[in-house]
Design a protein around this motif. Structure first.
Motif, mmCIF file in Angstrom:
data_model
loop_
_atom_site.group_PDB
_atom_site.id
_atom_site.type_symbol
_atom_site.label_atom_id
_atom_site.label_comp_id
_atom_site.label_asym_id
_atom_site.label_seq_id
_atom_site.Cartn_x
_atom_site.Cartn_y
_atom_site.Cartn_z
ATOM 1 N N LEU A 159 4.059 3.979 -14.450
ATOM 2 C CA LEU A 159 4.233 3.628 -13.436
ATOM 3 C C LEU A 159 3.226 3.504 -12.576
ATOM 4 O O LEU A 159 2.046 5.186 -11.630
ATOM 5 C CB LEU A 159 5.790 4.546 -12.790
ATOM 6 C CG LEU A 159 6.292 4.332 -11.005
ATOM 7 C CD1 LEU A 159 6.780 3.388 -10.604
ATOM 8 C CD2 LEU A 159 6.791 5.681 -10.507
ATOM 9 N N GLU A 160 3.181 2.513 -11.538
ATOM 10 C CA GLU A 160 2.052 2.374 -10.388
ATOM 11 C C GLU A 160 3.048 1.936 -9.070
ATOM 12 O O GLU A 160 3.318 0.811 -9.035
ATOM 13 C CB GLU A 160 1.473 0.966 -11.116
ATOM 14 C CG GLU A 160 -0.228 0.966 -9.804
ATOM 15 C CD GLU A 160 -0.607 -0.377 -10.374
ATOM 16 O OE1 GLU A 160 -1.343 -0.743 -9.654
ATOM 17 O OE2 GLU A 160 -0.115 -1.074 -11.382
ATOM 18 N N GLN A 161 2.341 3.098 -8.284
ATOM 19 C CA GLN A 161 2.539 2.831 -7.299
ATOM 20 C C GLN A 161 1.477 2.953 -5.742
ATOM 21 O O GLN A 161 0.939 3.756 -6.144
ATOM 22 C CB GLN A 161 3.976 4.360 -7.091
ATOM 23 C CG GLN A 161 4.543 3.890 -5.234
ATOM 24 C CD GLN A 161 6.078 4.859 -5.238
ATOM 25 O OE1 GLN A 161 6.360 5.552 -6.304
ATOM 26 N NE2 GLN A 161 6.009 4.966 -4.894
ATOM 27 N N ALA A 162 1.466 1.847 -4.627
ATOM 28 C CA ALA A 162 1.044 1.679 -3.987
ATOM 29 C C ALA A 162 1.409 1.734 -2.611
ATOM 30 O O ALA A 162 2.118 1.398 -2.113
ATOM 31 C CB ALA A 162 0.510 0.207 -3.840
ATOM 32 N N LEU A 163 0.418 2.549 -1.782
ATOM 33 C CA LEU A 163 1.030 2.815 -0.222
ATOM 34 C C LEU A 163 0.056 2.276 0.783
ATOM 35 O O LEU A 163 -0.722 2.378 0.336
ATOM 36 C CB LEU A 163 1.414 4.779 -0.815
ATOM 37 C CG LEU A 163 2.711 5.226 -0.880
ATOM 38 C CD1 LEU A 163 2.704 5.139 -2.566
ATOM 39 C CD2 LEU A 163 2.959 6.070 -0.179
ATOM 40 N N PRO A 164 0.653 2.075 1.062
ATOM 41 C CA PRO A 164 -0.566 1.156 2.785
ATOM 42 C C PRO A 164 -1.095 2.484 3.787
ATOM 43 O O PRO A 164 -0.776 2.699 3.687
ATOM 44 C CB PRO A 164 0.302 0.257 3.518
ATOM 45 C CG PRO A 164 1.520 0.818 3.911
ATOM 46 C CD PRO A 164 1.387 1.093 2.581
ATOM 47 N N LEU A 165 -2.871 2.261 3.530
ATOM 48 C CA LEU A 165 -3.384 3.420 4.700
ATOM 49 C C LEU A 165 -4.057 2.096 6.018
ATOM 50 O O LEU A 165 -3.998 1.520 5.661
ATOM 51 C CB LEU A 165 -4.952 2.892 3.667
ATOM 52 C CG LEU A 165 -3.916 4.069 2.356
ATOM 53 C CD1 LEU A 165 -5.673 4.377 1.186
ATOM 54 C CD2 LEU A 165 -3.362 5.554 2.603
ATOM 55 N N HIS A 166 -3.622 2.989 6.502
ATOM 56 C CA HIS A 166 -3.771 2.362 7.821
ATOM 57 C C HIS A 166 -4.898 3.409 8.930
ATOM 58 O O HIS A 166 -5.003 4.884 8.553
ATOM 59 C CB HIS A 166 -2.400 2.391 8.757
ATOM 60 C CG HIS A 166 -1.607 1.488 8.570
ATOM 61 N ND1 HIS A 166 -0.213 1.643 7.548
ATOM 62 C CD2 HIS A 166 -1.625 0.085 8.590
ATOM 63 C CE1 HIS A 166 0.395 0.678 6.818
ATOM 64 N NE2 HIS A 166 -0.322 -0.567 7.064
ATOM 65 N N ASN A 167 -5.231 2.364 9.780
ATOM 66 C CA ASN A 167 -6.018 2.606 11.459
ATOM 67 C C ASN A 167 -5.828 2.500 12.228
ATOM 68 O O ASN A 167 -6.250 2.028 12.875
ATOM 69 C CB ASN A 167 -7.704 2.931 10.889
ATOM 70 C CG ASN A 167 -8.426 3.808 11.691
ATOM 71 O OD1 ASN A 167 -7.957 4.510 13.065
ATOM 72 N ND2 ASN A 167 -9.897 3.022 12.226
ATOM 73 N N GLY A 168 -4.864 3.516 13.197
ATOM 74 C CA GLY A 168 -3.596 2.874 14.087
ATOM 75 C C GLY A 168 -2.821 2.097 13.768
ATOM 76 O O GLY A 168 -1.774 2.165 12.607
#
Length: 805
Positions: A159-168
């Protein structure tokens, strides 16, 4: 020819048939039994295997969802630390952090990508990481949301799961977690193996049981039936023959053979009954009959309806979008027509999620669960809605046409906005009509008085009808409107104008006579102006009721009363009220509905007839309406004040005279109140028709209940078996309520029977058929029928304004 003898028939005149070898007959029966058993076993096996297969799929789906959920939790726990490292540009420590996190969480691999999709840090087998699909990361970077996908290489699954990474608020990259999913396939195979042996055992047991049942309950009766038929064929019938009751499931067949003459008589009687039903059916319109009628008449022409209110509204509730059916007499009246004829409905989009559910052309197919026609939405700004709908339509035209002693308000800004919105709807309608030859246009109500002229100018080949759902006042009252000439000119662009009752038609013709130099023909109910003829007709609108009626007196009055009592107690329990009798009123919170007068009539009833205290409760459903208009806000406060005062005066610990429900209720909920009530109060001060009266009658399938109806509603012209009252006569309404509560059951039943027959025979399908049939029969002039398409609505409007000036 067969001759009846005693209990059977003699077939002596028939040619003797060839004898059948008993051994061959038995062999044939055994062969039949074997084929039947094999067929049953095969069917059971197929169903069981299919059920197991679906069970395995469901189990795999559950395991996949569980893996996605657990992977998401892991990602959420790592996300803050990684985002903090990226924010301070401290990426050197990320590889060791990922390795430690991978060891701690047990995931197969972890990869961090920057905003351009390039890996920044990773931990895990390089072969596995190289086999990842880039689409998951690209989707997350493009939309800024979580995304996941399952992949495989050889026997390996992950399973390949991607989550966004934010700076503000800025998207810095994506965190990808790769989890081993090989165990899902293994677990699915284990479930399949366990289920397979269970299926085998179950099939064996079923086969054995089936064989026994076939032998005892199928083969033996079949043998007896065959013997019975043989005796009948040979005429060897006596009183000692096998009784048909002993043949179990073959009893109908044996009885049919023995009573052939009686069956023929029953068939003849059934044919006669069917013929009578067909004759009676000429007065009953259904959706199917309407559809057939429209297909026969319209040919290739499509039907287009225009209204302000849409039949389906999409509302966002949290993260979900819910489809809501707004409560409206207009929707009740028009939707069955388009359902039956696959038309197009042009309406204002009013739901906060409406724009998210349409296509690029602002269209969608409705109803959602069974699409039958197209809904085209037109968008209005908040200011336009306030001026066009709240302002000119409902602060101007609505009180102008209703004699409810509320002063109409006309503002030039509202009038200008009203013109613009009519042009916008006309333009949307013309877009939908492109490519349709000889279209049929059905415009609804006072919101679009200018639209018929605009559409007719652009599409002379169209047949245009408008139905006016509210009363039309006398010429003196309508003359209050500063733009009465423009409104009348717009309406007279239609080929057919429909009102509820003849009085409104005559008022309209008188108004035209007062304003224009036009030729009005009272005998044929037409207006001829500038070479165009407009026909004016009464069409009492109704509800979609094509139910059944009982003939003669009913015998279950006590049982019906008990069911109604149970329903009443259950409904009132929510409000902590106990009552022996129930009256119901269903309205919008509108000053034309006579709600205050209705409450005062209840108070007068309790004063004059104290017997009804602690026994009768009035449930008033008052759906909020036009709350931005001051007159409606004032009415809301007054209704609440009167209800509170009356309740405080008469209520006891377990009873109060008034239950006020101020919210939108579903049709199903309202129908429950209808069926549980003893009285329905429709006491409008002035109404074009009022469909609540007909909805109440249609809901009363127990053929009980009393309808109290205002003489100032269009429904009072048709529903003669209601108790008709003057809503301004408080004492008179109270006495009508008392009479209805004291009326004996037989009179209630007879009145309701006649009311239901009236509504059933004059239902919405008949209304639509009458309007559209009359519209199709109108002959367009040669100029109208063959003239090329006219200019756009805006140009038509400007040219007409200059002409009027």
């Amino acid at each position: 020819m067969g001759v009846r003898q005693g209990g059977g028939y003699s077939f002596r005149g028939l040619r003797a048939s060839k004898s059948i070898d008993p051994g061959k007959a038995r062999l044939s029966m055994h062969s039949f039994r074997l084929r039947l058993i094999l067929a049953l076993v095969a069917s059971v096996t197929a169903v069981s295997i299919a059920s197991t297969y679906l069970e395995v799929l469901a189990h795999r789906h559950f395991l996949r969802e569980d893996l996605v959920r657990r992977s998401g939790w892991i990602g959420l726990s790592l996300q803050p630390s990684i985002e903090q490292s990226l924010a301070v540009d401290f990426t050197v420590a990320l590889p060791s952090f990922l390795k430690e996190a991978r060891t701690r969480t047990g995931v197969a691999a972890i990869v961090i990508y920057d905003a351009q999709g390039q890996p920044v840090a990773l931990s895990g087998p390089s072969a596995l990481i190289q086999g990842l699909t880039p689409s998951v990361v690209e989707k997350t970077l493009r939309k800024g949301t979580n995304s996941s996908a399952f992949g495989h290489m050889g026997d390996a699954q992950w399973l390949e799961q991607a989550l966004p990474l934010h700076n503000g608020n800025r998207l810095e990259g994506a965190l990808v977690l790769v989890s081993d999913a090989t165990s899902i396939r293994t677990e699915g195979n284990n479930v399949w193996r366990r289920s397979f042996w269970r299926i085998v055992a179950m099939v064996v047991v079923i086969a054995v049981i089936t064989m026994a049942m076939v032998r005892w309950f199928l083969m033996r009766p079949m043998t007896r039936v065959a013997e019975r038929l043989r005796r009948l064929r040979t005429g060897n019938v006596d009183g000692t023959s096998t009784k048909t009751e002993e043949l179990n499931l073959f009893t109908p067949l044996a009885r049919e053979v023995e009573t052939l003459a009686e069956s023929l008589m029953e068939a003849r009687a059934a044919a006669e009954a069917e013929a009578r039903l067909r004759v009676a059916g000429e007065n009953l319109w259904t959706a199917e009959r309407l559809a057939a009628k429209m297909r026969e008449q319209a040919g290739e022409s499509r039907i287009f309806a225009v209204s302000n209110r849409e039949p389906y509204m999409h509302v966002r509730q949290g993260r979900e979008i819910t489809c809501v059916v707004p409560p409206s007499g207009l929707v009740t009246a028009i939707e069955p027509v388009l359902r039956a004829c696959d038309g197009v409905w042009v309406a204002s989009g009013s739901g906060n999620a409406d724009a998210e559910t349409v296509d690029e052309f602002d269209r969608l197919r409705v109803p959602p669960d069974d699409p039958r026609y197209t809904l085209r939405r037109v968008w209005l700004s908040a200011e336009e809605e306030a001026r066009y709908y709240d302002g000119f339509a409902n602060e101007g035209l609505w009180p102008l046409c209703h004699i409810a002693h509320t002063r109409p308000t006309f503002r030039p800004g509202d009038w200008e906005c009203y013109q613009r919105i009519n042009e916008r709807f006309a333009q949307a309608l013309l877009e939908e009509m492109e490519g349709s030859a000889n279209p049929v246009v059905f415009v609804q109500d006072y919101h679009f008085t200018l639209l018929p002229r605009m559409v007719k100018a652009a599409r002379p080949d169209a047949r245009v009808a408008i139905f006016w759902h509210i009363p039309w006042p006398n010429p003196e009252a309508f003359g209050i409107c500063p733009w009465q000439a423009e409104l009348l000119d717009g309406l007279l662009g239609a080929d057919l104008i429909g009102f509820h009752i003849p009085l409104h038609c005559n008022n309209f013709l008188s108004t035209v006579d007062r304003v224009f130099e036009a030729r009005t023909d009272r005998e044929h109910m037409t207006v001829s102006r500038h070479g165009h003829i407009t026909t004016v007709r009464p069409y009492p609108v109704s509800v979609a009721f094509d139910g059944t009626l009982t003939e003669g007196p009913a015998t279950d009055a006590i049982e019906s009363g008990m069911r109604r009592g149970e329903e009443r107690r259950e409904l009132l329990r929510e409000f902590g009220v106990r009552a022996e009798t129930l009256a119901v009123g269903v309205d919008r919170m509108d000053y034309t509905k006579g709600i205050v007068e209705r409450l005062l009539a209840l108070e007068h009833l309790l004063e004059e007839h104290p017997w009804h205290r602690e026994r009768l409760t009035l449930v008033q459903i008052a759906a909020p309406s036009r709350t931005r208009i001051p007159a409606y806000d004032d009415l809301h406060r007054r209704v609440n004040a009167v209800a509170i005062r009356i309740n405080e005066r008469f209520q006891t610990p377990h009873w109060r005279p008034i239950v006020l429900i101020e919210r939108q209720c579903s049709h199903a909920e309202v129908d429950r109140w209808y069926r549980a009530s003893d009285l329905c109060l429709v006491t409008s001060l002035h109404d074009g028709m009022n469909l609540v009266a007909k909805e109440y009658v249609a809901a009363r399938d127990d053929e009980d209940g009393v309808l109290i109806l205002s003489k100032f509603t269009g429904a009072a012209v048709e529903l003669r078996d209601a108790l008709v009252v003057n809503p301004y006569d408080i004492a008179g309404v109270a006495e009508a309520m008392h009479r209805g509560l004291e009326m004996d059951w037989s009179e209630r039943h007879e009145r309701m029977q006649r009311l239901r027959r009236q509504v059933m025979e004059h239902n919405i399908y008949r209304w639509a058929a009458n309007v559209l049939t009359d519209l199709r029969e109108i002959r367009l002039s040669e100029v109208e029928a063959h003239e090329p398409f006219g200019p756009a609505p805006a140009a038509v409007w400007e040219r007409r304004q200059r002409k009027l000036a």
